[in-house]
Design an enzyme around this catalytic site. Structure first.
Site, PDB file in Angstrom:
ATOM      1  N   ASP A  95      -9.865 -47.501  12.481  1.00  0.00           N
ATOM      2  CA  ASP A  95      -9.394 -47.869  13.817  1.00  0.00           C
ATOM      3  C   ASP A  95      -9.797 -49.280  14.252  1.00  0.00           C
ATOM      4  O   ASP A  95      -9.173 -49.862  15.123  1.00  0.00           O
ATOM      5  CB  ASP A  95      -9.910 -46.860  14.859  1.00  0.00           C
ATOM      6  CG  ASP A  95     -11.427 -46.691  14.806  1.00  0.00           C
ATOM      7  OD1 ASP A  95     -12.083 -47.357  13.981  1.00  0.00           O
ATOM      8  OD2 ASP A  95     -11.969 -45.884  15.585  1.00  0.00           O
ATOM      9  N   HIS A  96     -10.837 -49.839  13.637  1.00  0.00           N
ATOM     10  CA  HIS A  96     -11.325 -51.133  14.127  1.00  0.00           C
ATOM     11  C   HIS A  96     -10.645 -52.342  13.489  1.00  0.00           C
ATOM     12  O   HIS A  96     -10.761 -53.441  13.996  1.00  0.00           O
ATOM     13  CB  HIS A  96     -12.839 -51.256  13.871  1.00  0.00           C
ATOM     14  CG  HIS A  96     -13.686 -50.515  14.852  1.00  0.00           C
ATOM     15  ND1 HIS A  96     -13.654 -49.156  14.975  1.00  0.00           N
ATOM     16  CD2 HIS A  96     -14.583 -50.944  15.768  1.00  0.00           C
ATOM     17  CE1 HIS A  96     -14.512 -48.779  15.924  1.00  0.00           C
ATOM     18  NE2 HIS A  96     -15.080 -49.850  16.416  1.00  0.00           N
ATOM     19  N   ASP A 160     -21.250 -45.240  15.378  1.00  0.00           N
ATOM     20  CA  ASP A 160     -20.618 -46.024  16.431  1.00  0.00           C
ATOM     21  C   ASP A 160     -21.278 -45.602  17.727  1.00  0.00           C
ATOM     22  O   ASP A 160     -21.507 -44.416  17.964  1.00  0.00           O
ATOM     23  CB  ASP A 160     -19.117 -45.733  16.493  1.00  0.00           C
ATOM     24  CG  ASP A 160     -18.418 -46.704  17.424  1.00  0.00           C
ATOM     25  OD1 ASP A 160     -17.782 -47.641  16.925  1.00  0.00           O
ATOM     26  OD2 ASP A 160     -18.524 -46.542  18.652  1.00  0.00           O
ATOM     27  N   ARG A 448     -16.901 -52.102  27.366  1.00  0.00           N
ATOM     28  CA  ARG A 448     -17.743 -53.295  27.266  1.00  0.00           C
ATOM     29  C   ARG A 448     -16.956 -54.533  27.673  1.00  0.00           C
ATOM     30  O   ARG A 448     -15.775 -54.644  27.370  1.00  0.00           O
ATOM     31  CB  ARG A 448     -18.225 -53.491  25.828  1.00  0.00           C
ATOM     32  CG  ARG A 448     -19.118 -52.368  25.429  1.00  0.00           C
ATOM     33  CD  ARG A 448     -19.928 -52.673  24.195  1.00  0.00           C
ATOM     34  NE  ARG A 448     -20.873 -51.595  24.075  1.00  0.00           N
ATOM     35  CZ  ARG A 448     -21.135 -50.947  22.950  1.00  0.00           C
ATOM     36  NH1 ARG A 448     -20.559 -51.313  21.831  1.00  0.00           N
ATOM     37  NH2 ARG A 448     -21.998 -49.967  22.959  1.00  0.00           N
ATOM     38  N   SER A 643     -23.658 -52.169  20.402  1.00  0.00           N
ATOM     39  CA  SER A 643     -23.110 -51.352  19.333  1.00  0.00           C
ATOM     40  C   SER A 643     -24.168 -50.814  18.376  1.00  0.00           C
ATOM     41  O   SER A 643     -25.340 -51.159  18.435  1.00  0.00           O
ATOM     42  CB  SER A 643     -22.095 -52.171  18.553  1.00  0.00           C
ATOM     43  OG  SER A 643     -22.723 -52.823  17.485  1.00  0.00           O
ATOM     44  N   ARG A 645     -23.782 -51.274  15.097  1.00  0.00           N
ATOM     45  CA  ARG A 645     -23.572 -51.960  13.817  1.00  0.00           C
ATOM     46  C   ARG A 645     -24.904 -52.377  13.196  1.00  0.00           C
ATOM     47  O   ARG A 645     -25.662 -53.150  13.778  1.00  0.00           O
ATOM     48  CB  ARG A 645     -22.627 -53.155  13.989  1.00  0.00           C
ATOM     49  CG  ARG A 645     -23.122 -54.241  14.906  1.00  0.00           C
ATOM     50  CD  ARG A 645     -22.012 -55.243  15.229  1.00  0.00           C
ATOM     51  NE  ARG A 645     -21.093 -54.681  16.197  1.00  0.00           N
ATOM     52  CZ  ARG A 645     -20.510 -55.378  17.183  1.00  0.00           C
ATOM     53  NH1 ARG A 645     -20.712 -56.668  17.294  1.00  0.00           N
ATOM     54  NH2 ARG A 645     -19.704 -54.792  18.028  1.00  0.00           N
TER      55      ARG A 645
HETATM   56  C1  MIC Z   1     -18.185 -51.572  19.617  1.00  0.00           C
HETATM   57  O1  MIC Z   1     -17.595 -50.983  20.529  1.00  0.00           O
HETATM   58  O2  MIC Z   1     -18.921 -52.555  19.792  1.00  0.00           O
HETATM   59  C2  MIC Z   1     -18.009 -51.050  18.211  1.00  0.00           C
HETATM   60  C3  MIC Z   1     -17.258 -52.058  17.447  1.00  0.00           C
HETATM   61  O3  MIC Z   1     -17.250 -49.881  18.232  1.00  0.00           O
HETATM   62  C4  MIC Z   1     -19.400 -50.803  17.620  1.00  0.00           C
HETATM   63  C5  MIC Z   1     -19.400 -50.459  16.197  1.00  0.00           C
HETATM   64  C6  MIC Z   1     -19.200 -51.620  15.286  1.00  0.00           C
HETATM   65  O4  MIC Z   1     -19.720 -52.687  15.546  1.00  0.00           O
HETATM   66  O5  MIC Z   1     -18.531 -51.433  14.286  1.00  0.00           O
HETATM   67  C7  MIC Z   1     -20.205 -49.734  18.343  1.00  0.00           C
HETATM   68  O6  MIC Z   1     -20.009 -49.539  19.518  1.00  0.00           O
HETATM   69  O7  MIC Z   1     -21.106 -49.140  17.745  1.00  0.00           O
HETATM   70 FE1  SF4 Z   2     -13.330 -49.062  19.389  1.00  0.00          FE
HETATM   71 FE2  SF4 Z   2     -15.875 -49.538  20.104  1.00  0.00          FE
HETATM   72 FE3  SF4 Z   2     -13.821 -50.293  21.651  1.00  0.00          FE
HETATM   73 FE4  SF4 Z   2     -14.376 -47.763  21.402  1.00  0.00          FE
HETATM   74  S1  SF4 Z   2     -15.688 -49.304  22.291  1.00  0.00           S
HETATM   75  S2  SF4 Z   2     -12.342 -48.670  21.322  1.00  0.00           S
HETATM   76  S3  SF4 Z   2     -15.017 -47.607  19.269  1.00  0.00           S
HETATM   77  S4  SF4 Z   2     -14.315 -51.048  19.616  1.00  0.00           S
END
Ligand code: MIC
Ligand code: SF4
Length: 754
Positions: A95-96, A160, A448, A643, A645
């Site tokens: 999805d990312h 995640d 976010r 996140s 990550r």
């Molecule tokens: C995000 O919302 O920042 C992400 C991308 O979903 C991250 C995960 C990632 O960095 O792959 C998260 O929230 O953990």
């Molecule tokens: Fe995707 Fe993270 Fe955004 Fe949710 S917050 S839609 S998991 S990038």
């Protein structure tokens, strides 16, 4: 029928006995969170009561979910664990890695070709190790988990931070780094400090323009981005039960934005309705048999102040719609105050884009309530002033809203329908003109809004609000439009007042989908080959990190003293860098490039102490590495917020940083650092942060005595030869010190010693 229904029944079969035993041991009625924690102990039936906020406890989560951007690193690590199959039900979701540019069909085709190598890798590893694989276009991980896998009273982890979304179905769902997921996939326990508990009592009822999103926007405003650290937030009260299940998901989802370990709600009719509508009457039947165990004991909600460490009360009947931002999700402004606030802070009033979607707000109900506003604009001949984009949460939702005419209604207003994926929420948005870096405002329903997150432009002021408010603000084109009191001028010059949103919690005709995008794994994956090309720039097999040499670290250089907000987006940016998530060497070139250097106020410009010149952070660190000089990173409050990550921990580890010393950490990032064999330290005295100077050389004085509960002593030698001795606290227990000693937690698993 639900996936893994036998596993769910098994969890319920032991629930009563375990919870009853826990109640005896604890000696008082239990909250829902405690019931789920105590019924998921690694040891099985509880034998002791734990101290919240203090005891490290081993748990046995029921399932694991990973998304493509983190799964690559998680699965690269899992391949080292020497297992033939995952030990608990696990899924991977693509999805990312899909950009939002022109619209779903074209964008998805482009992603499938550009990221073919990565998707093929994830699909074949999934196939080999018994992991369910959700193809690109199937939807956003957390929406798919809610629709298919989450169940009341369950415990899961996911790579995640928004895994917490599944709290909407009464789970304890927790975001972790890939190394934690590897533990559970390998059949080991998962460790967590027994959380504190925050109760949120919701009285009254949502009405008018107020939505579930406003509950969490308000909670974020109260608790701030670190107020939930180390705690589970449990919502209850008449306001909770009167809310939809997906609305509860929204609230739990954004619990990540206050640093909470997770959030949850007790089992109720909204969950029954949602489970039934998503084809899981079998889960309802099983859950109903243990329903009392899937919510708190009555005494708890009657006298919550006796059972929670902190209690917040919100009256939904009085709650106003909120608009949070810019740059941080906890800066809350009620809609009635926006005119003053925006003017006082010089926020651009013109709204350029309205975006609805992300894992937070992409349910059927969200789309249907938002479109009720759009329909009014169309019916009243109002041309929207901002551009519009939507990302449905899953193919099931997209298919159903298309069938029900919702997509068509959005399209009448010129809305771009992007792929069922994260898209703009994670900087996968090819926004025209973003490179001009103009100051501008966008509103979105995501969670976010850190600087640069959506479009890479540091001057984009992103505001978070509910889908229905996004629709209203985008139609009006103004950040300070208050749909409760203000009117709009239509194309005939008439004044129009928008009516409050209304929509269906669940589709009247049920959900529908042709191809949900799921690929079941092979029964026996032993013959499936996983190929990683040695010349790939997207994937790189991992080499184990070196074990500790048993000596004090000495002569370390200060790489950067980061000032202010330093989220994982600042440490390891997403957007264009997502393409290197499976290649540690390549992605390390983004290490800390977003962090502000406390000495010059600039991002990505630090002093190379070997040459005296200034350069990009990754370049300076590579120079230290090449010269065999260790280094440390210093940071501010809530370092590593955001996140899950683990790249944000692996990159400094890979490039030779030895320690990260900060005022405070966000939970997941601190664990990620520990797991990768780094030293995650906090100033015993926060004011010592000010003593750190640009040319400092650091000597550890007692690392050889590294032990639980014992602070470490660091000597900072300044350029003029003067010294400061600084005490650094840490939260390592004995086994976590073992990770440091071995070089990483994975090194222990690989050696069969974990
Ligand atoms: C995000 O919302 O920042 C992400 C991308 O979903 C991250 C995960 C990632 O960095 O792959 C998260 O929230 O953990
Ligand atoms: Fe995707 Fe993270 Fe955004 Fe949710 S917050 S839609 S998991 S990038």
């Amino acid at each position: 029928m639900a996936f893994d229904i036998e596993m769910i029944k098994k969890v319920y079969a032991t629930m009563a006995e375990r919870v009853d035993k826990a109640r005896d041991l604890v000696g008082r009625p239990l909250t829902l969170s405690e019931k789920i924690l105590y019924s998921h102990l690694w040891e099985g039936t509880p034998s002791q009561s734990f101290v919240r906020g203090k005891d490290y406890v081993d748990f046995a989560p029921d399932r694991v979910a990973c998304q493509d951007a983190t799964a690559q690193m998680a699965l690269l690590q899992f391949m080292h664990a020497g297992k033939s199959k995952v030990a608990v039900p696990t899924t991977v979701h693509c999805d990312h890695l899909i950009q939002a540019k022109v619209g779903a069909e074209k964008d998805l085709a482009v992603a499938n070709s550009q990221s073919k190598e990565v998707f093929d890798f994830l699909s074949s590893v999934s196939n080999k190790y018994g992991i369910g694989f959700w193809k690109p276009g199937s939807g956003i991980i957390h929406q798919i988990v809610l629709e298919n896998y989450a169940f009341p009273g369950g415990m899961m982890i996911g790579t995640d931070s928004h895994t917490v979304n599944a709290g909407g179905l009464g789970m304890l769902a927790i975001g972790v780094g890939g190394a934690d997921a590897v533990d559970v996939m390998s059949g080991m326990s998962w460790e967590l400090k027994f959380p504190k508990l925050i109760g949120v009592k919701l009285t009254g009822k949502l009405n008018g323009w107020t939505a579930p999103k406003d509950v969490i926007l308000k909670v974020a405003d109260i608790l701030t981005v670190k107020g939930g650290t180390g705690a589970i937030v449990e919502y209850f009260g008449e306001g909770a039960t009167s809310m939809s299940c997906t609305g509860k998901g929204t609230i739990c989802n954004m619990g990540a934005e206050i640093g909470a370990t997770t959030s949850t709600f007790g089992y109720d009719d909204s969950m029954r309705r949602y489970l039934a509508a998503t084809g899981r009457q079998d889960v309802v039947d099983a859950a109903d048999k243990v329903a009392d165990y899937l919510t708190a004991d009555k005494e708890v909600y009657a006298n919550p102040e006796q059972y929670f460490d902190q209690l917040i009360e919100i009256n939904l009947s009085e709650l106003e719609p909120h608009i949070n931002g810019p740059f941080t999700p906890d800066r809350g402004t009620p809609v009635s105050k926006m005119k003053e606030e925006a003017a006082a802070n010089d926020w651009p009033l013109k709204v350029e884009w309205g975006l609805i979607g992300s894992c937070t707000n992409s349910s059927y109900e969200d789309m249907s309530r938002a479109v009720s506003i759009v329909n009014q604009a169309v019916a009243n001949n109002i041309t929207p002033k901002a551009e519009f984009g939507i990302n449905p949460g899953s193919e099931q939702i997209r298919y159903t809203i298309e069938r029900d005419g919702i997509i068509e209604a959005f399209e009448k207003m010129g809305t771009k329908v992007f792929t069922n994926a994260c898209g703009p929420c994670i900087g996968q948005w090819d926004r025209e003109g973003a490179d001009k870096q103009e100051k501008n405002t966008i509103v979105h329903s995501f969670n976010r809004n850190f600087s640069k997150r959506a479009d890479g432009n540091p001057n984009t002021h992103a505001f978070v609000t509910s889908p229905e408010m996004v629709a209203a603000l985008a139609i009006s084109g103004r950040l300070d439009f208050n749909p409760i009191t203000d009117t709009l001028l239509n194309d005939n010059g008439e004044e129009v007042k928008l009516l409050p949103p209304n929509g269906d919690e669940l589709p009247k005709r049920g959900f529908d989908v042709e191809d949900a995008g799921f690929q079941a794994p092979a029964e026996d994956g032993s013959n499936v080959e996983v190929v990683v090309s040695p010349t790939s720039d997207r994937l790189q097999l991992l080499a184990p990190f070196d074990a500790w040499d048993g000596k004090n670290i000495s002569g370390a250089k200060l790489l950067i003293k980061a000032f202010g907000k330093c989220t994982t987006d600042h440490i390891s940016m997403a957007g264009p860098w997502l393409r290197f998530r499976g290649h540690l060497d390549n992605i390390s070139n983004n290490m800390l490039i977003g962090a502000e250097n406390a000495f010059n106020g600039k991002a990505n410009l630090v002093k190379n102490q070997l040459t005296g010149s200034y350069d990009a952070v990754p370049a300076v660190q590579r120079a230290y590495k090449a010269a065999g000089v260790p280094s440390i990173v210093v940071g501010d409050q809530n370092y590593g917020e955001g996140s899950s990550r683990e790249h944000a921990a692996m990159e400094p580890r890979f490039l030779g940083v030895k320690a990260v010393l900060v005022k405070s950490f966000a939970r997941i990032h601190e664990t990620n650092l520990k797991k990768q064999g780094m030293l995650a330290l906090t100033f015993a005295n926060e004011a010592d942060y000010d003593k750190i100077q640009e040319d400092d050389t650091i000597n550890f004085l007692d690392l050889t005595e590294f032990a639980p509960g014992k602070p470490l002593t660091l000597e900072f030698v300044h350029a003029d030869g003067s010294k400061d001795i600084i005490l650094a606290n840490h939260t390592y227990n004995a086994s976590q010190i073992g990770w440091f000693v071995a070089g990483s937690a994975l090194n222990l698993i690989a050696a069969g010693k974990a």
